[in-house]
Design a protein around this motif. Sequence first.
Motif, PDB file in Angstrom:
ATOM      1  N   ILE A   4      62.550  35.515  44.817  1.00  0.00           N
ATOM      2  CA  ILE A   4      63.035  36.779  45.347  1.00  0.00           C
ATOM      3  C   ILE A   4      64.250  36.460  46.208  1.00  0.00           C
ATOM      4  O   ILE A   4      64.239  35.504  46.979  1.00  0.00           O
ATOM      5  CB  ILE A   4      61.943  37.467  46.214  1.00  0.00           C
ATOM      6  CG1 ILE A   4      60.729  37.793  45.362  1.00  0.00           C
ATOM      7  CG2 ILE A   4      62.490  38.708  46.901  1.00  0.00           C
ATOM      8  CD1 ILE A   4      59.524  38.269  46.181  1.00  0.00           C
ATOM      9  N   THR A   7      66.191  38.283  52.402  1.00  0.00           N
ATOM     10  CA  THR A   7      67.148  38.827  53.349  1.00  0.00           C
ATOM     11  C   THR A   7      67.707  37.715  54.223  1.00  0.00           C
ATOM     12  O   THR A   7      68.891  37.672  54.521  1.00  0.00           O
ATOM     13  CB  THR A   7      66.470  39.894  54.241  1.00  0.00           C
ATOM     14  OG1 THR A   7      65.756  40.792  53.413  1.00  0.00           O
ATOM     15  CG2 THR A   7      67.481  40.668  55.042  1.00  0.00           C
ATOM     16  N   LEU A  17      59.392  35.698  53.326  1.00  0.00           N
ATOM     17  CA  LEU A  17      58.836  36.787  52.522  1.00  0.00           C
ATOM     18  C   LEU A  17      58.290  37.907  53.398  1.00  0.00           C
ATOM     19  O   LEU A  17      58.423  39.085  53.071  1.00  0.00           O
ATOM     20  CB  LEU A  17      57.743  36.261  51.595  1.00  0.00           C
ATOM     21  CG  LEU A  17      58.236  35.387  50.449  1.00  0.00           C
ATOM     22  CD1 LEU A  17      57.056  34.725  49.748  1.00  0.00           C
ATOM     23  CD2 LEU A  17      59.069  36.193  49.482  1.00  0.00           C
ATOM     24  N   ASN A  19      59.401  38.711  56.323  1.00  0.00           N
ATOM     25  CA  ASN A  19      60.584  39.385  56.846  1.00  0.00           C
ATOM     26  C   ASN A  19      61.228  40.282  55.784  1.00  0.00           C
ATOM     27  O   ASN A  19      61.716  41.360  56.079  1.00  0.00           O
ATOM     28  CB  ASN A  19      61.596  38.343  57.333  1.00  0.00           C
ATOM     29  CG  ASN A  19      62.831  38.965  57.920  1.00  0.00           C
ATOM     30  OD1 ASN A  19      62.776  39.571  58.978  1.00  0.00           O
ATOM     31  ND2 ASN A  19      63.954  38.811  57.234  1.00  0.00           N
ATOM     32  N   TYR A  20      61.198  39.851  54.544  1.00  0.00           N
ATOM     33  CA  TYR A  20      61.811  40.591  53.434  1.00  0.00           C
ATOM     34  C   TYR A  20      61.149  41.950  53.216  1.00  0.00           C
ATOM     35  O   TYR A  20      61.806  42.934  52.935  1.00  0.00           O
ATOM     36  CB  TYR A  20      61.716  39.750  52.161  1.00  0.00           C
ATOM     37  CG  TYR A  20      62.126  40.462  50.898  1.00  0.00           C
ATOM     38  CD1 TYR A  20      63.476  40.595  50.584  1.00  0.00           C
ATOM     39  CD2 TYR A  20      61.185  40.995  50.042  1.00  0.00           C
ATOM     40  CE1 TYR A  20      63.870  41.247  49.427  1.00  0.00           C
ATOM     41  CE2 TYR A  20      61.570  41.648  48.882  1.00  0.00           C
ATOM     42  CZ  TYR A  20      62.911  41.775  48.574  1.00  0.00           C
ATOM     43  OH  TYR A  20      63.294  42.422  47.434  1.00  0.00           O
ATOM     44  N   SER A  21      59.819  41.992  53.355  1.00  0.00           N
ATOM     45  CA  SER A  21      59.101  43.232  53.070  1.00  0.00           C
ATOM     46  C   SER A  21      58.046  43.516  54.136  1.00  0.00           C
ATOM     47  O   SER A  21      56.873  43.174  53.981  1.00  0.00           O
ATOM     48  CB  SER A  21      58.430  43.148  51.695  1.00  0.00           C
ATOM     49  OG  SER A  21      57.696  44.325  51.432  1.00  0.00           O
ATOM     50  N   ALA A  23      56.503  46.160  54.754  1.00  0.00           N
ATOM     51  CA  ALA A  23      55.405  46.991  54.233  1.00  0.00           C
ATOM     52  C   ALA A  23      54.290  46.139  53.644  1.00  0.00           C
ATOM     53  O   ALA A  23      53.110  46.465  53.786  1.00  0.00           O
ATOM     54  CB  ALA A  23      55.928  47.972  53.191  1.00  0.00           C
ATOM     55  N   THR A  24      54.646  45.048  52.982  1.00  0.00           N
ATOM     56  CA  THR A  24      53.605  44.159  52.448  1.00  0.00           C
ATOM     57  C   THR A  24      53.191  43.106  53.464  1.00  0.00           C
ATOM     58  O   THR A  24      52.099  42.551  53.377  1.00  0.00           O
ATOM     59  CB  THR A  24      54.062  43.479  51.138  1.00  0.00           C
ATOM     60  OG1 THR A  24      55.290  42.798  51.376  1.00  0.00           O
ATOM     61  CG2 THR A  24      54.227  44.491  50.026  1.00  0.00           C
TER      62      THR A  24
END
Length: 101
Positions: A4, A7, A17, A19-21, A23-24
């Motif tokens: 992926i 960011t 990961l 930090n990237y999402s 919500a998850t």
Amino acid sequence: MAHIKLTNEELPGIVGLLNYSPATAKPLLELANVLLREDNTLSRTEREIIAATVSYRNDCHFCHTSHAAAAVAHAGADVRMIDDIKAGLVETTVSPGSGLC
């Protein structure tokens, strides 16, 4: 290397990961809390040793050293325990009465 486009690729291990999402990240962090910190039949030390071992075998230096350091802290052990986890717990006894449970 992540599959992926993160960011912030400077963040180590799973932190990038998370930090990237966000919500998850929230449910994943809640799951990790349940698995590693809440009371159950395994001690926190035992759970961190398992996480450190799996991370080491998955070749994730960040996660291995994070979990191994937590295991050492929970056990009140010497930092050499980190190398022993890599070696398959040759020197460390993990059983009732060992001080690690």
